[in-house]
Design a protein around this motif. Structure first.
Motif, PDB file in Angstrom:
ATOM      1  N   ALA A 148       0.814  -1.209   0.000  1.00 39.91           N
ATOM      2  CA  ALA A 148       0.000   0.000   0.000  1.00 39.91           C
ATOM      3  C   ALA A 148       0.849   1.260   0.000  1.00 39.91           C
ATOM      4  O   ALA A 148       0.357   2.341  -0.350  1.00 39.91           O
ATOM      5  CB  ALA A 148      -0.938  -0.011   1.211  1.00 39.91           C
ATOM      6  N   LEU A 149       2.127   1.136   0.386  1.00 45.06           N
ATOM      7  CA  LEU A 149       3.017   2.293   0.420  1.00 45.06           C
ATOM      8  C   LEU A 149       3.765   2.497  -0.888  1.00 45.06           C
ATOM      9  O   LEU A 149       4.449   3.504  -1.058  1.00 45.06           O
ATOM     10  CB  LEU A 149       4.042   2.131   1.555  1.00 45.06           C
ATOM     11  CG  LEU A 149       3.474   2.122   2.979  1.00 45.06           C
ATOM     12  CD1 LEU A 149       4.556   1.764   3.980  1.00 45.06           C
ATOM     13  CD2 LEU A 149       2.872   3.485   3.320  1.00 45.06           C
ATOM     14  N   GLU A 150       3.660   1.557  -1.817  1.00 38.62           N
ATOM     15  CA  GLU A 150       4.385   1.685  -3.077  1.00 38.62           C
ATOM     16  C   GLU A 150       3.694   2.688  -3.991  1.00 38.62           C
ATOM     17  O   GLU A 150       2.472   2.785  -4.023  1.00 38.62           O
ATOM     18  CB  GLU A 150       4.500   0.321  -3.761  1.00 38.62           C
ATOM     19  CG  GLU A 150       5.372  -0.660  -2.978  1.00 38.62           C
ATOM     20  CD  GLU A 150       5.433  -2.028  -3.632  1.00 38.62           C
ATOM     21  OE1 GLU A 150       4.675  -2.245  -4.613  1.00 38.62           O
ATOM     22  OE2 GLU A 150       6.215  -2.886  -3.173  1.00 38.62           O
ATOM     23  N   HIS A 151       4.505   3.415  -4.741  1.00 39.35           N
ATOM     24  CA  HIS A 151       4.000   4.467  -5.628  1.00 39.35           C
ATOM     25  C   HIS A 151       4.078   3.992  -7.077  1.00 39.35           C
ATOM     26  O   HIS A 151       5.007   3.259  -7.458  1.00 39.35           O
ATOM     27  CB  HIS A 151       4.827   5.736  -5.453  1.00 39.35           C
ATOM     28  CG  HIS A 151       4.178   6.965  -5.990  1.00 39.35           C
ATOM     29  ND1 HIS A 151       4.185   7.282  -7.327  1.00 39.35           N
ATOM     30  CD2 HIS A 151       3.487   7.957  -5.379  1.00 39.35           C
ATOM     31  CE1 HIS A 151       3.548   8.427  -7.526  1.00 39.35           C
ATOM     32  NE2 HIS A 151       3.108   8.852  -6.348  1.00 39.35           N
ATOM     33  N   ASP A 163      10.384   3.293  -7.488  1.00 39.07           N
ATOM     34  CA  ASP A 163      10.952   3.163  -6.146  1.00 39.07           C
ATOM     35  C   ASP A 163      11.300   4.502  -5.508  1.00 39.07           C
ATOM     36  O   ASP A 163      11.176   4.668  -4.292  1.00 39.07           O
ATOM     37  CB  ASP A 163      12.207   2.290  -6.201  1.00 39.07           C
ATOM     38  CG  ASP A 163      11.893   0.866  -6.614  1.00 39.07           C
ATOM     39  OD1 ASP A 163      10.736   0.438  -6.426  1.00 39.07           O
ATOM     40  OD2 ASP A 163      12.794   0.177  -7.122  1.00 39.07           O
ATOM     41  N   HIS A 164      11.767   5.482  -6.295  1.00 39.35           N
ATOM     42  CA  HIS A 164      12.133   6.772  -5.711  1.00 39.35           C
ATOM     43  C   HIS A 164      10.910   7.461  -5.106  1.00 39.35           C
ATOM     44  O   HIS A 164      10.959   7.968  -3.978  1.00 39.35           O
ATOM     45  CB  HIS A 164      12.783   7.667  -6.776  1.00 39.35           C
ATOM     46  CG  HIS A 164      14.119   7.173  -7.239  1.00 39.35           C
ATOM     47  ND1 HIS A 164      14.240   6.244  -8.252  1.00 39.35           N
ATOM     48  CD2 HIS A 164      15.378   7.467  -6.825  1.00 39.35           C
ATOM     49  CE1 HIS A 164      15.533   5.990  -8.446  1.00 39.35           C
ATOM     50  NE2 HIS A 164      16.241   6.710  -7.601  1.00 39.35           N
ATOM     51  N   SER A 165       9.820   7.468  -5.843  1.00 34.93           N
ATOM     52  CA  SER A 165       8.589   8.059  -5.305  1.00 34.93           C
ATOM     53  C   SER A 165       8.045   7.233  -4.148  1.00 34.93           C
ATOM     54  O   SER A 165       7.444   7.775  -3.210  1.00 34.93           O
ATOM     55  CB  SER A 165       7.540   8.184  -6.406  1.00 34.93           C
ATOM     56  OG  SER A 165       7.957   9.121  -7.387  1.00 34.93           O
ATOM     57  N   SER A 166       8.278   5.919  -4.180  1.00 33.55           N
ATOM     58  CA  SER A 166       7.850   5.066  -3.068  1.00 33.55           C
ATOM     59  C   SER A 166       8.600   5.428  -1.792  1.00 33.55           C
ATOM     60  O   SER A 166       8.021   5.440  -0.700  1.00 33.55           O
ATOM     61  CB  SER A 166       8.079   3.588  -3.403  1.00 33.55           C
ATOM     62  OG  SER A 166       7.258   3.178  -4.480  1.00 33.55           O
TER      63      SER A 166
END
Length: 775
Positions: free
Chosen positions: A579-582, A586-589
């Motif tokens: 749920a935290l992945e963007h 990965d950078h935005s995550s």
């Protein structure tokens, strides 16, 4: 180096004392033989002639060492005061003094002070085995020496190769000197400066001190510089010695001193490097030799073998004492701790169950649990790796279990990639580990490998880190020190020419060097940031693209917590993590995870539920605040948060590409096989990449920017985000694109450079602004 919580003072409690300062209140000293030191004689420090002050305090220091040989009576202890703050010593001081006097180094005290005073080069070498007391006693004696001379050129500074060692040592030495941590005694580590205006003895991470030295014209503002644990061969330690080698210390104002503390194995090399410098050899500890046992072969599962060895020790009633277990990596340390905690809970042993404690950099300040003075009836089992080879001493250890292997990151300049290398430890490390079990009575050392492996495969000394790390940051500091040719600097072991050339080439691509090869204005600013040069360049570029807030967060996360997650343990944890992945990669995550962490109130339970490292995220938060303060000092513009908007998404990509254009790859066949532009290596996305964790993955991104490339187990790109090749053409230096090795990717980029669409986009100020100004 054992961090013991002192008993409550009996004679006087330091917290109830008045805060006297030198020069404002009289110094009352115990009776000594010096004519100025009469019983109860008041000596106002601030009014004394410097030469008289030096004579008085030097005599007091030398005499106090002789006086300490006898236990003070109550009346004498009431007269004796601490010369560093003018306050009476507490009873705790004398309790710890008994432990100090039992250390092997204590016998070399007067010889060391004599050499420190009379060394013709201003340099003194100290050689001794681990656990002999070098790291705790040498700084105190140097502080006495500097006090006797009135701290003419500044404080006493002690470098440590690991931040956690600096913090732990400062706490221990403050207890032994009966002074206050954060006042007279302090430490400086990343994101934490526990010092004050009256700090006269500072323990410092060697990379931080190197940064300070690079920013000054001279060697630095210190009376005595102690380079501790030189045998660790860190880049900063080696370079500090190189910078100081040709410095005429005896001709500098204040006549500063340098002390290099090492293991006997490195002594011959240091003697050749520091010619004509006196050396103090610490007497060998009188304890017996530990029982040494070898295994015929290295076990296939080191964690299981180590656990079984610990359990066997716990079953033996005749084998008391704490246990120290050496494993190659942090991952294996965690697995071993979990397995031992589970097994020991079911093991029927008399008394309380043993306490299992990890010891590695990822522990953060929780590492102090290893040094707490707990119930002696509770056995400690400390599981660690190379961190405890030299830098940490645990006198209570009776048994050592040594895997004989270490996992290290080794950088290859040719392909700009790091590899995780599992290799045998050196003979020097093996001996240091064995000596951990030396004591009264001597313990045991189990080596999970054969004697032939140690004799035939193990190198004599640890590998110099200057031969194994990316030297871009090092060369940037050397250029700041106005050393035109980094190869001209003295090194204990000279770096490979190709490593220096690759570092210079990378800095040139980043526009950190001018046409003469010196630091450009941009390069000077880059050297101010405690970041990798390419990350510092991306942060500066964010000022042009109006995404500073997001780039500050990302810089902190990439520096402080690049590997802050572990694999999910269950489906619920995996869902919370997902749920935290963007969607942007990965950078935005990383930015999204940090924002969620802050919104949770930096809750540790929130992190545990998602498999996140709470200590690493807290460190990232501190680093971000430090970067904000640094941006304000340099008067660089900040921006308002805009994370999530389409414009911010594109701006963040441009800022990243401005610094990381060297780390771009193209999917060559649509299946996730990425060709790296700089050296035509083929790699795949790592298993923890957000693009691979999606339930319904679409086609992998055609072009990606990555933070690191590892060739350890399989060729993996770590921390990846999608980019547009048109942005790369606009933001990367043209001569970088021209120097790429021949490939279809290079041809495609050159077509974009020459095409009319690229020309139209490059002429649009609304799209790219003044980003190329940074180049």
């Amino acid at each position: 180096m054992l961090h013991v919580t002192p008993a409550a003072p009996v004679l006087v409690t330091r917290s109830l004392r008045p805060n006297y300062k030198q020069g404002k209140s009289p110094l009352v000293v115990a009776p000594q033989k010096h004519p100025a030191l009469l019983p109860g004689k008041q000596v106002p420090l601030g009014r004394m002639d410097p030469k008289a002050l030096s004579s008085v305090l030097w005599t007091a220091t030398m005499a106090s060492g002789r006086a300490e040989e006898s236990e003070p009576s109550l009346g004498e202890s009431e007269l004796a005061v601490n010369p560093f703050d003018g306050l009476p010593f507490s009873s705790c001081y004398y309790e710890l003094l008994e432990q100090r006097r039992a250390l092997p180094i204590w016998a070399a005290r007067f010889l060391f002070l004599e050499h420190l005073e009379s060394s013709p080069t201003g340099v003194v070498l100290v050689s001794g085995e681990p656990g002999s007391g070098k790291s705790t006693q040498i700084p105190q004696w140097c502080a006495e020496f500097a006090l006797a001379r009135g701290f003419q050129t500044g404080q006493v500074t002690v470098t440590q190769p690991y931040p956690l060692a600096a913090m732990s040592l400062a706490s221990r030495v403050a207890d032994e000197m009966d002074l206050t941590l954060g006042h007279e005694i302090g430490y400086s580590i990343p994101q934490e400066d526990c010092t004050g205006p009256n700090t006269m003895l500072r323990f410092c991470w060697d990379r931080l001190l190197l940064q300070e030295v690079a920013s000054t014209r001279g060697p630095g503002a210190w009376s005595v510089l102690i380079v501790d644990e030189a045998q660790e061969r860190s880049v900063a330690s080696d370079l500090l010695q190189g910078l100081l080698r040709d410095t005429k210390l005896r001709n500098l104002p204040g006549d500063p001193r340098v002390v290099v503390v090492t293991d006997p194995a490195l002594e011959p090399k240091l003697q050749a490097f520091w010619a004509n410098s006196p050396i103090v050899r610490v007497p060998r500890e009188p304890g017996g030799n530990p029982t040494l046992v070898y295994r015929d072969t290295v076990p296939t599962d080191l964690v299981e073998a180590a656990c079984q060895a610990v359990l066997e020790l716990c079953r033996q009633e005749e084998a008391p004492g704490d246990v120290l277990v050496y494993l190659p990596s942090e991952e294996e340390i965690s697995l071993c701790c979990e397995s031992l905690s589970r097994e020991l809970g079911m093991l029927a042993v008399p008394g309380p169950p043993p306490r299992v404690l990890p010891l590695h950099p990822g522990c953060g300040q929780a590492i102090q649990a290893v040094y707490e003075d707990t119930d002696m009836s509770v056995r400690k089992i400390v599981v660690t790796h190379w961190l405890a080879d030299f830098s940490f001493s645990l006198p209570s250890i009776q048994h050592v279990i040594d895997s004989g292997l270490e996992l290290r990151s080794v950088y290859s300049p040719r392909i700009r990639a790091e590899s995780q290398v599992l290799r045998p430890i050196s003979k020097c490390q093996a001996e240091a580990r064995r000596l951990r079990a030396r004591g009264f009575p001597p313990g045991s050392c189990l080596r999970l490998y054969s004697k032939s492996i140690l004799e035939l495969e193990a190198p004599p000394l640890p590998h110099p880190k200057v031969l194994e790390e990316n030297l871009s940051s090092l060369v940037l500091l050397l250029k700041r020190k106005q050393i035109a040719e980094p190869g001209e600097c003295h090194f204990l072991d000279r770096p490979a020419p190709e490593a220096l050339m690759q570092a210079l080439e990378d800095l040139d691509y980043l526009a950190a060097l001018d046409d003469d090869g010196d630091l450009s204005d941009l390069g000077i600013i880059l050297s101010e940031f405690p970041l990798l040069p390419e990350l510092a360049k991306a942060l500066l570029a964010s000022c042009e693209f109006n995404c500073v807030d997001e780039m500050l967060t990302l810089s902190a996360m990439l520096t402080a917590a690049p590997g802050f997650t572990r694999p999910p343990l269950c489906a619920e944890e995996a869902a919370l993590r997902r749920a935290l992945e963007h969607a942007d990669g990965d950078h935005s995550s990383l930015i999204q995870i940090y924002e969620a962490f802050v919104q949770s109130g930096a809750d540790e339970v929130w992190c545990q539920a998602r498999g996140l490292n709470w200590a690493a995220l807290c460190q990232a938060r501190k680093l971000r605040a430090e970067l904000v303060e640094l941006m304000q000092q340099i008067e660089l513009p900040l921006s308002q948060p805009a994370f999530g908007s389409e414009q911010n998404r594109r701006d963040l990509q441009k800022a990243l590409l401005s610094g990381f254009f060297l780390k771009v790859a193209q999917d060559i066949d649509g299946t996730g096989n990425y060709l790296l532009l700089t050296h035509k290596h083929v790699a795949q996305l790592s298993s923890c990449c957000s693009y691979r964790n999606r339930r319904a993955p679409a086609q992998p991104p055609a072009w990606v920017l990555y933070h690191s490339f590892s060739i350890s187990k399989d060729n993996c790109l770590c921390i990846v985000s999608e980019i547009q090749p048109q942005m790369l053409v606009e933001l990367a230096p043209p001569y970088f694109l021209s120097n790429l090795p021949p490939s279809e990717s290079r041809d495609f980029l050159n077509q974009l450079r020459e095409g009319p669409a690229a020309e139209a986009e490059s002429s649009s100020p609304q799209e790219y602004g003044d980003g190329c100004v940074l180049q």
